[in-house]
Design a protein around this motif. Structure first.
Motif: not given
Length: 71
Positions: A67-71
């Motif tokens: 759904r979401f990718r975060a770094i």
């Protein structure tokens, strides 16, 4: 809001932002409080090699179904 510790900040922030449908990428040298916060959010936690942008890029390419990718 006032928090008593970095752990409280990390756990509250990550639980509010991410679900089990998300992936969070973190530097392998990341502090344990950030790792614990990610785990409490039930997001998929993926470490990448410190200062290795190619490794991170490959991991991002393989995680397109979240759904979401975060770094």
């Amino acid at each position: 809001m006032v928090f008593n510790s970095g752990f409280e900040v990390a756990s509250t922030l990550f639980e509010a932002l991410f679900t089990q449908e998300d992936t969070v990428f973190y530097d392998s040298f990341c502090t344990s409080m950030v790792k614990d916060g990610i785990q409490l959010s039930q997001a998929r936690a993926v470490p990448y090699i410190n200062n290795d942008s190619e490794s991170l890029e490959n991991l991002l390419k393989r995680s397109r179904n979240t759904r979401f990718r975060a770094i």
